[in-house]
Scaffold this motif. Structure first.
Motif, PDB file in Angstrom:
ATOM      1  N   TRP A  39       0.828  -1.210   0.000  1.00 53.07           N
ATOM      2  CA  TRP A  39       0.000   0.000   0.000  1.00 53.07           C
ATOM      3  C   TRP A  39       0.856   1.252   0.000  1.00 53.07           C
ATOM      4  O   TRP A  39       1.842   1.359   0.732  1.00 53.07           O
ATOM      5  CB  TRP A  39      -0.927   0.028   1.232  1.00 53.07           C
ATOM      6  CG  TRP A  39      -2.098  -0.898   1.129  1.00 53.07           C
ATOM      7  CD1 TRP A  39      -2.176  -2.025   0.386  1.00 53.07           C
ATOM      8  CD2 TRP A  39      -3.346  -0.772   1.812  1.00 53.07           C
ATOM      9  NE1 TRP A  39      -3.391  -2.619   0.551  1.00 53.07           N
ATOM     10  CE2 TRP A  39      -4.135  -1.868   1.423  1.00 53.07           C
ATOM     11  CE3 TRP A  39      -3.868   0.149   2.712  1.00 53.07           C
ATOM     12  CZ2 TRP A  39      -5.432  -2.055   1.919  1.00 53.07           C
ATOM     13  CZ3 TRP A  39      -5.156  -0.045   3.200  1.00 53.07           C
ATOM     14  CH2 TRP A  39      -5.927  -1.135   2.798  1.00 53.07           C
ATOM     15  N   ASP A  40       0.415   2.193  -0.783  1.00 53.00           N
ATOM     16  CA  ASP A  40       1.007   3.525  -0.773  1.00 53.00           C
ATOM     17  C   ASP A  40       0.841   4.109   0.631  1.00 53.00           C
ATOM     18  O   ASP A  40      -0.185   3.894   1.282  1.00 53.00           O
ATOM     19  CB  ASP A  40       0.253   4.362  -1.817  1.00 53.00           C
ATOM     20  CG  ASP A  40       0.728   5.798  -1.866  1.00 53.00           C
ATOM     21  OD1 ASP A  40       1.533   6.096  -2.759  1.00 53.00           O
ATOM     22  OD2 ASP A  40       0.279   6.602  -1.024  1.00 53.00           O
ATOM     23  N   PRO A  41       1.845   4.836   1.123  1.00 58.59           N
ATOM     24  CA  PRO A  41       1.767   5.358   2.499  1.00 58.59           C
ATOM     25  C   PRO A  41       0.519   6.196   2.761  1.00 58.59           C
ATOM     26  O   PRO A  41      -0.026   6.173   3.869  1.00 58.59           O
ATOM     27  CB  PRO A  41       3.026   6.210   2.629  1.00 58.59           C
ATOM     28  CG  PRO A  41       3.698   6.221   1.304  1.00 58.59           C
ATOM     29  CD  PRO A  41       3.126   5.121   0.483  1.00 58.59           C
ATOM     30  N   ARG A  42       0.051   6.910   1.705  1.00 55.89           N
ATOM     31  CA  ARG A  42      -1.151   7.723   1.930  1.00 55.89           C
ATOM     32  C   ARG A  42      -2.355   6.852   2.241  1.00 55.89           C
ATOM     33  O   ARG A  42      -3.234   7.203   3.019  1.00 55.89           O
ATOM     34  CB  ARG A  42      -1.462   8.562   0.694  1.00 55.89           C
ATOM     35  CG  ARG A  42      -0.660   9.846   0.658  1.00 55.89           C
ATOM     36  CD  ARG A  42      -0.851  10.540  -0.661  1.00 55.89           C
ATOM     37  NE  ARG A  42      -0.307   9.735  -1.749  1.00 55.89           N
ATOM     38  CZ  ARG A  42      -0.420  10.061  -3.033  1.00 55.89           C
ATOM     39  NH1 ARG A  42      -1.104  11.122  -3.387  1.00 55.89           N
ATOM     40  NH2 ARG A  42       0.137   9.317  -3.963  1.00 55.89           N
ATOM     41  N   MET A  43      -2.392   5.681   1.600  1.00 55.33           N
ATOM     42  CA  MET A  43      -3.509   4.776   1.871  1.00 55.33           C
ATOM     43  C   MET A  43      -3.409   4.256   3.302  1.00 55.33           C
ATOM     44  O   MET A  43      -4.417   4.116   3.998  1.00 55.33           O
ATOM     45  CB  MET A  43      -3.500   3.619   0.867  1.00 55.33           C
ATOM     46  CG  MET A  43      -3.761   4.069  -0.564  1.00 55.33           C
ATOM     47  SD  MET A  43      -3.227   2.849  -1.791  1.00 55.33           S
ATOM     48  CE  MET A  43      -4.281   1.465  -1.414  1.00 55.33           C
ATOM     49  N   ARG A  44      -2.189   3.966   3.722  1.00 54.01           N
ATOM     50  CA  ARG A  44      -2.017   3.490   5.112  1.00 54.01           C
ATOM     51  C   ARG A  44      -2.421   4.575   6.100  1.00 54.01           C
ATOM     52  O   ARG A  44      -3.147   4.319   7.059  1.00 54.01           O
ATOM     53  CB  ARG A  44      -0.562   3.090   5.344  1.00 54.01           C
ATOM     54  CG  ARG A  44      -0.145   1.876   4.554  1.00 54.01           C
ATOM     55  CD  ARG A  44       1.049   1.176   5.190  1.00 54.01           C
ATOM     56  NE  ARG A  44       2.152   2.049   5.523  1.00 54.01           N
ATOM     57  CZ  ARG A  44       3.195   2.262   4.720  1.00 54.01           C
ATOM     58  NH1 ARG A  44       3.281   1.679   3.542  1.00 54.01           N
ATOM     59  NH2 ARG A  44       4.160   3.064   5.103  1.00 54.01           N
TER      60      ARG A  44
ATOM     61  N   ARG B 335       4.089  12.821  -5.179  1.00 55.02           N
ATOM     62  CA  ARG B 335       3.168  11.681  -5.138  1.00 55.02           C
ATOM     63  C   ARG B 335       1.852  11.935  -5.862  1.00 55.02           C
ATOM     64  O   ARG B 335       1.006  11.054  -5.947  1.00 55.02           O
ATOM     65  CB  ARG B 335       2.929  11.261  -3.686  1.00 55.02           C
ATOM     66  CG  ARG B 335       4.134  10.496  -3.128  1.00 55.02           C
ATOM     67  CD  ARG B 335       3.926  10.108  -1.686  1.00 55.02           C
ATOM     68  NE  ARG B 335       5.047   9.303  -1.188  1.00 55.02           N
ATOM     69  CZ  ARG B 335       5.228   9.000   0.090  1.00 55.02           C
ATOM     70  NH1 ARG B 335       4.360   9.439   0.993  1.00 55.02           N
ATOM     71  NH2 ARG B 335       6.240   8.266   0.471  1.00 55.02           N
ATOM     72  N   GLU B 618       8.919   3.966  -0.200  1.00 55.85           N
ATOM     73  CA  GLU B 618       7.584   3.411   0.070  1.00 55.85           C
ATOM     74  C   GLU B 618       6.906   3.008  -1.233  1.00 55.85           C
ATOM     75  O   GLU B 618       7.057   3.684  -2.243  1.00 55.85           O
ATOM     76  CB  GLU B 618       6.709   4.483   0.724  1.00 55.85           C
ATOM     77  CG  GLU B 618       7.186   4.923   2.083  1.00 55.85           C
ATOM     78  CD  GLU B 618       6.615   4.054   3.178  1.00 55.85           C
ATOM     79  OE1 GLU B 618       6.016   3.008   2.863  1.00 55.85           O
ATOM     80  OE2 GLU B 618       6.769   4.430   4.353  1.00 55.85           O
ATOM     81  N   PRO B 619       6.099   1.936  -1.220  1.00 53.76           N
ATOM     82  CA  PRO B 619       5.389   1.566  -2.447  1.00 53.76           C
ATOM     83  C   PRO B 619       4.449   2.675  -2.908  1.00 53.76           C
ATOM     84  O   PRO B 619       3.941   3.441  -2.095  1.00 53.76           O
ATOM     85  CB  PRO B 619       4.590   0.315  -2.056  1.00 53.76           C
ATOM     86  CG  PRO B 619       4.655   0.211  -0.585  1.00 53.76           C
ATOM     87  CD  PRO B 619       5.800   1.033  -0.109  1.00 53.76           C
ATOM     88  N   GLY B 620       4.238   2.744  -4.201  1.00 52.35           N
ATOM     89  CA  GLY B 620       3.341   3.763  -4.749  1.00 52.35           C
ATOM     90  C   GLY B 620       1.946   3.212  -4.977  1.00 52.35           C
ATOM     91  O   GLY B 620       1.581   2.145  -4.472  1.00 52.35           O
ATOM     92  N   LEU B 621       1.173   3.949  -5.742  1.00 47.97           N
ATOM     93  CA  LEU B 621      -0.230   3.597  -5.990  1.00 47.97           C
ATOM     94  C   LEU B 621      -0.368   2.648  -7.173  1.00 47.97           C
ATOM     95  O   LEU B 621       0.323   2.787  -8.177  1.00 47.97           O
ATOM     96  CB  LEU B 621      -1.025   4.866  -6.295  1.00 47.97           C
ATOM     97  CG  LEU B 621      -1.155   5.913  -5.184  1.00 47.97           C
ATOM     98  CD1 LEU B 621      -1.650   7.238  -5.763  1.00 47.97           C
ATOM     99  CD2 LEU B 621      -2.105   5.419  -4.092  1.00 47.97           C
TER     100      LEU B 621
END
Ligand code: SF4
Ligand code: SF4
Ligand code: SF4
Ligand code: FES
Ligand code: FES
Lengths: 70, 947, 141
Positions: A39-44, B335, B618-621
């Protein structure tokens, strides 16, 4: 499905459901790991910040774990 | 370079352990035992006249042209059907033979029009060559025998013609269709002098026959009786360039035969290891889109999508794009930017796009269309075996004893491989098909599945678990293999799980709808029938349990010891030509090339040093997350290379909403595709004929793509990406994709030994190519798994949330058809539409009757997400309760109805299961008409180019 | 019975093997006097052959016709009772009389076993035939 939060909750629950067969403890760890890996950090951040009412026990456990050690 | 057709050695190559030495015309020749005298002669530099023999077909021995004398043998045996023997002494040129051959030749010529000089095969005709070879000057029989003269040519096939008057009835075409293609569409009609070649039955022509237009017969024909229309139109080729097909994951290699800048024809390359000289209608004939009038060759921009397009120079387009991207980055951060790589582009182009996103945009928001097809393969096989790829080469199928096909339709989607598979099945291998639909392989001439398990869509995991149940509880597992190669404790956990009576075929029958006895028999056959090979496709991956199914397949193969040698294995049949490559190249938001996680510090550091930038750890979308984020306002710009996500991704409305919410949508493609309706920038792309690079097929085979003509748009796709990168100030300076490939090799351990030079020499390499596997690996895991021990994963059957009910009582599943390719952007712009002019809905007679629908009626297809209209085809190929359609035509927009449910692990969309209702309708739905209007508006190009 | 049903009966009498192709074609030819495109398709499907293959075989042998025979037909019973009552001894004369002009078709029992040898022309049955009667029957067509 409406709204991103609902969608994230759905996704977390779906992951949890697929790990559930391995027993609760393993499933919580695996679900947390999966979210961290994919998961993208924003989703977390969003799921951590959002309403957790819709989460299954395993998913809730995984999110709690992510909160403890992000 | 002059034009030479590929050498023909007369009869197929023979592999044998023993060698035989003989003497031919005084030369000593050594060949494998079992080789024909003809092949021994031709491979050693001699030539024997022949007409009915060609090295793609078993020797037939009918034309009597290839007679030779063999010491100690009476008469004059045919060299094509006579095998070599130790110390044999053969003479191929004697006065007696010359006389005999001339006599035979006269008979052929007497029934052949003598218009060689005006014939389009002139100088490319074996009849002509052979006549010259045997020294035939005049014909004693006169030309009155003329049985075939004056017959009308059959022009029905869009790509090739059949001129019966030129036919010498050698039956090479018939045998090619039987042996090579396996369609058996042709026969010799009648007998003796009156015999002629016929497609289908008496009243048929080629188009109405069973012919699938693979071209094998055209290739086998020694005369111009069967010939490409393009050769008639453009003239004979003058040079040939070897390149790789850009359609499907089989990765056929071709000789692109050129006359000047004009492609005259594509001829399958006999030395190609993926296709072994065969092809399908797409790769061989459907290349006309490269010159289609719809192709856009000038960059275009617009401020907003309600404006018409403005044609501009490359510089202006790039400056405009870079300006927007930089502004968005400044305002919303890195991002908010992302990109999508294409499985249709080369490895090098894909690598550059992800590099642009990671190093240039500064985010990991890069994804690829494999998200919507084979992402579960990546996840599932990496988890179980340790590598995200199939285990075998295609040749391996010739050693398989039991072939299990699940969720794949090879005769339509991977036709050249299907022909190999059918050849093996005709030799006696057994077949198990697990598919809701009765695909052609289940029963077609000379092929009959031992078991077809017509499961309820969405129950793959349940079926595979039930098979595992049978294998474990009946003691059919290969425990020695498991102890040796896999984690024994994990195996036992798994074995306990599958042995549960709740996982028996009988118990699960209610869910799967597969008769338990049939399932048991299939499981026993797979476990005990010898080498068992599994081939699977999108019917496995495109489900909410896609990743679980892939792992369940891997479990089954490990439990039965079907891993690590030829004839076995787990083989994903990849959809698009470079799905494997796109995945290998780091197109996923969480992975760098070679499937290494972005959070892995050592790997990231290696890239950071090479690229001179810091990377986001960090992984992306993923694609669906990008669209969600766009709707939420946090994702603003996307660069899409060679993909039409609006048409190919699920839930069209949601995709459209996401795209509409972005400030900068950059579409880099050949045509104004559906996605471009929402684009601000259109960068024209180049076809595979116009660029250099490499593709990696479903067997991990890396093959060169070569530029055979200049790009119509002026730039190869990698050059466009580089220009965009440089407009953003990245200062890239690649001058040839070989340099990009070097960078890939430098940064990716599994590609360490790959280089353009080496591919030039060796034609193809199967990764991994490194110190451990210096020459690559046709079959993987011969000496153990990459991750150490094979990993058994307990795969629970978690049903999809997409459920039928009173409002949506039917299950829709989707697929594709031979003549069309994916969203059809290319094939729809070729004569392939002769075979598939529109998408139709297959429905069982019972369901059709309940709804008052008859063959050809318009029907409304509705789901919770949307509706569309299309015509129905009433057939019992699908079970009651199941309907099926393809998604090749934008008019249908089949994805208007698919949902946004997806695979739990990878978000690969669940294309294969949608609850729907089907009702009679009068024609296209409102959405289709609205959409047609929108498309027309958004495709406007301003009349005055703004220069 | 429909054509399909008749062919289905013929198919049922043979093993579903490719080697049964010729015997099946002979039966269909005998039954209908021809093997047309529709019959080729049904047979191909039943034996899992391609329709081109079946067509190739049908067109190879002169025994098979692809369309109804336009000639008049005399059906002559070849079943047990008529054989016992001597039909075989009349056949050569019948064939000579028929030549290429009239088609002689075998049938197996016309239901008049006690008064054979028997023949049928269209709906007309002819019983107690001797050589002269049979020859004149053939010639009359
Ligand atoms: S094109 Fe292919 S399928 Fe068609 S007749 Fe020729 S070999 Fe057979
Ligand atoms: S069409 Fe060509 S390959 Fe076929 S029988 Fe005639 S000459 Fe031979
Ligand atoms: S589409 Fe696939 S099977 Fe057909 S020629 Fe191209 S690579 Fe080969
Ligand atoms: S080539 Fe040998 S018989 Fe025709
Ligand atoms: S046997 Fe000839 S009519 Fe019965």
């Amino acid at each position: 499905m409406s709204g991103t939060q609902d969608r994230l909750v759905y996704m977390a629950n779906q992951i949890a459901r697929n790990f559930a067969v391995q027993g609760e403890a393993v499933a919580i760890a695996a679900t947390a790991r999966h979210i961290l890996d994919f998961w993208d950090p924003r989703m977390r951040e969003a799921i951590l910040a959002g309403d957790r009412a819709g989460l299954s026990d395993i998913a809730a456990g995984a999110i709690a774990r992510l909160q403890a050690s992000p | 370079m002059g034009y030479e057709p590929q050498a023909d050695f007369g009869t197929p190559e023979v592999r044998a352990d023993t060698q035989v030495t003989l003497t031919i015309d005084g030369r000593s020749v050594t060949v494998p035992a079992g080789t024909s005298v003809m092949r021994a002669a031709t491979t050693s530099g001699g030539a024997i006249p022949s007409l009915c023999a060609t090295d793609s077909l078993a020797a037939f021995g009918s034309c009597r042209m290839c007679l030779v004398e063999v010491e100690g043998m009476r008469g004059t045996p045919a060299s094509c059907t006579t095998p070599v023997a130790q110390d044999m002494i053969v003479r191929t040129q004697t006065p007696r033979l010359e006389k005999l051959r001339r006599g035979v030749m006269e008979l052929y010529i007497s029934d052949h029009p003598l218009d060689c000089l005006t014939c389009s095969a002139n100088n490319d005709c074996e009849l002509q060559d052979t006549a010259a070879e045997v020294g035939l000057r005049d014909v004693r029989y006169g030309y009155a025998g003329a049985h075939h003269l004056g017959q009308q040519p059959d022009l029905s096939n869009p790509y090739f013609l059949f001129a019966p008057d030129k036919c010498i009835v050698c039956s090479r075409c018939v045998r090619a269709c039987d042996e090579v293609q396996g369609t058996l569409a042709l026969s010799v009609e009648g007998r003796g002098f009156a015999s002629k070649i016929s497609a289908g039955q008496r009243a048929d022509d080629f188009l109405s026959s069973d012919c699938v237009s693979c071209g094998a017969c055209v290739q086998a024909c020694p005369t111009s009786a069967l010939m490409e229309k393009s050769v008639k139109e453009h003239g004979k080729p003058e040079r040939a360039v070897i390149t790789t097909c850009a359609y499907c994951g089989v990765g056929c290699t071709f000789r692109a035969e050129m006359r000047g800048e004009q492609l005259v024809r594509m001829v399958p390359w006999k030395d190609g290891k993926a296709n072994r000289g065969h092809s399908c209608v797409k790769g061989r004939f459907a290349w006309g889109y490269a010159h289609h009038q719809d192709r856009i060759t000038t960059p275009m921009i617009r401020e907003s999508v309600d404006q018409p397009w403005r044609e501009v120079s490359w510089d202006e387009a790039l400056a405009f794009t870079a300006g927007r991207i930089s502004a968005i980055k400044a305002q919303h951060g890195a991002r908010a930017l992302g990109g999508i790589t294409s499985s249709r582009c080369t490895n090098e182009e894909t690598f550059l796009v992800q590099k642009l996103v990671r190093a240039g945009f500064g985010s990991n928001n890069v994804d690829t269309c494999a998200r919507v097809c084979h992402s579960p393969t990546g996840y599932g096989l990496k988890t179980t075996f340790g590598t995200s790829a199939g285990t075998q080469d295609f040749d391996s199928v010739m050693d398989a004893d039991v072939i299990l096909v699940i969720g794949a339709n090879p005769t339509d989607a991977h036709p050249v491989f299907a022909s190999r598979m059918k050849r093996r099945l005709r030799q006696g291998a057994q077949l198990i098909v697990i598919d809701p639909r009765r695909i052609d392989l289940v029963r077609s001439p000379h092929v009959q599945a031992a078991h077809h398990l017509p499961l309820q869509p969405g129950t793959n995991v349940a079926v595979l678990t039930a098979m595992a149940h049978v294998i474990v509880t009946e003691g059919l597992a290969d425990e020695d293999f498991v102890r040796d190669r896999c984690d024994w404790d994990e195996y036992q956990d798994w074995a306990r799980f599958v042995s549960d009576p709740q996982h028996s075929p009988e118990f699960l029958e209610a869910v799967t709808k597969v008769p338990a006895a049939e399932l048991r028999a299939a499981a026993r056959l797979y476990a005990t029938g010898g080498n068992g090979a599994i081939y699977y496709g999108l019917g496995v991956t495109e489900h909410s349990q896609g990743s679980s199914t892939v792992m369940a397949i891997a479990n089954l193969a490990m439990a039965t010891g079907n891993i690590g040698r030829p004839g076995v294995g787990v083989n994903p049949l990849r959809g698009q030509n470079n799905v494997q490559g796109a995945c290998d190249m780091g197109s996923f938001p969480h992975e760098l090339s070679g499937y290494r996680h972005i959070s892995d510090g050592a790997t990231r550091t290696m890239f950071e040093q090479d690229w001179g930038v810091a990377l986001d750890p960090e992984p992306g979308l993923r694609i669906p997350n990008m669209l969600d984020a766009a709707v939420d306002g946090t994702f603003k710009a996307i660069y899409i290379q060679g993909e039409d996500i609006l048409q190919s991704d699920p839930n069209t409305h949601h995709v459209a909403a996401g795209l509409a919410a972005m400030d900068c949508v950059i579409v880099h493609d050949l045509f104004l595709n559906e996605t471009a309706n929402y684009a601000h920038v259109f960068l024209p792309g180049s076809t595979f004929l116009e660029k250099n690079g490499t593709f990696t097929n479903a067997e991990r085979r890396i093959q060169p793509v070569r530029k055979v003509m200049e790009p119509a748009n002026g730039l190869e796709d990698w050059q466009v990406t580089q220009a965009l990168a440089n407009a953003l100030g990245l200062g890239w300076a690649y001058t040839h994709p070989a340099q990009i490939l070097d960078e890939i090799a430098r940064l990716t351990p599994t590609f360490a030994g790959v280089s353009w030079d080496r591919l030039e020499r060796e034609a193809s390499l199967q990764w991994p190519v490194n110190d451990q596997f210096p020459d690559g690996a046709p079959v993987m895991y011969v000496d153990g798994f990459v991750r150490g021990k094979g990993h058994f994963v307990v795969t629970d059957y978690v049903p999809t949330d997409e459920k039928t009910g009173p409002r949506y009582p039917l299950l829709l599943t989707t697929g594709r058809i031979l003549s069309q390719y994916n969203v059809g952007a290319q094939t729809r712009r070729t004569a392939n539409t002769a075979w598939h002019p529109e998408d139709v809905l297959e429905i069982h007679p019972l369901d059709a009757e309940n709804r008052g629908l008859k063959e050809g009626d318009w029907a409304r297809l509705a789901s919770r997400t949307g509706e569309t209209s299309l015509r129905v085809s009433v057939t019992d190929r699908v079970a009651p309760g199941v309907v099926y359609t393809t998604f090749h035509h934008p008019e249908t927009q089949a994805n208007v109805v698919t949902t946004d449910y997806s695979d739990w692990a990878t978000n690969c969309p669940e294309y294969k299961v949608t609850a729907v209702q089907v009702t009679p309708s009068n024609g296209p739905s409102d959405w289709q008409e609205d959409y047609a209007g929108l498309t027309a508006r958004s495709r406007r190009i301003a009349a005055e180019p703004a220069e | 019975m429909t054509t399909e049903a008749v062919i289905a009966e013929i198919l049922a009498a043979h093993p579903r093997e490719q080697s049964a192709l010729l015997p099946i074609l002979h039966d269909v030819q005998a039954e209908f006097g021809y093997v047309d495109a529709a019959a080729e398709r049904i047979i191909a499907d039943a034996l899992n052959l391609s329709r081109a293959e079946v067509h190739g075989v049908v067109s190879f042998y002169h025994d098979f016709r692809s369309a109804p025979d336009p000639r008049p037909v005399v059906q002559i019973c070849q079943a047990e009772s008529c054989k016992a009552r001597g039909i075989d001894t009349l056949m050569q004369a019948a064939r000579d009389a028929a030549g290429e002009r009239v088609r002689l078709a075998p049938v197996y029992c016309l239901g008049l076993c006690s008064v054979g040898p028997n023949a049928r022309v269209r709906d007309q049955l002819h019983a107690r035939l001797d050589e002269a009667q049979l020859v004149s029957l053939v010639k009359a067509q």
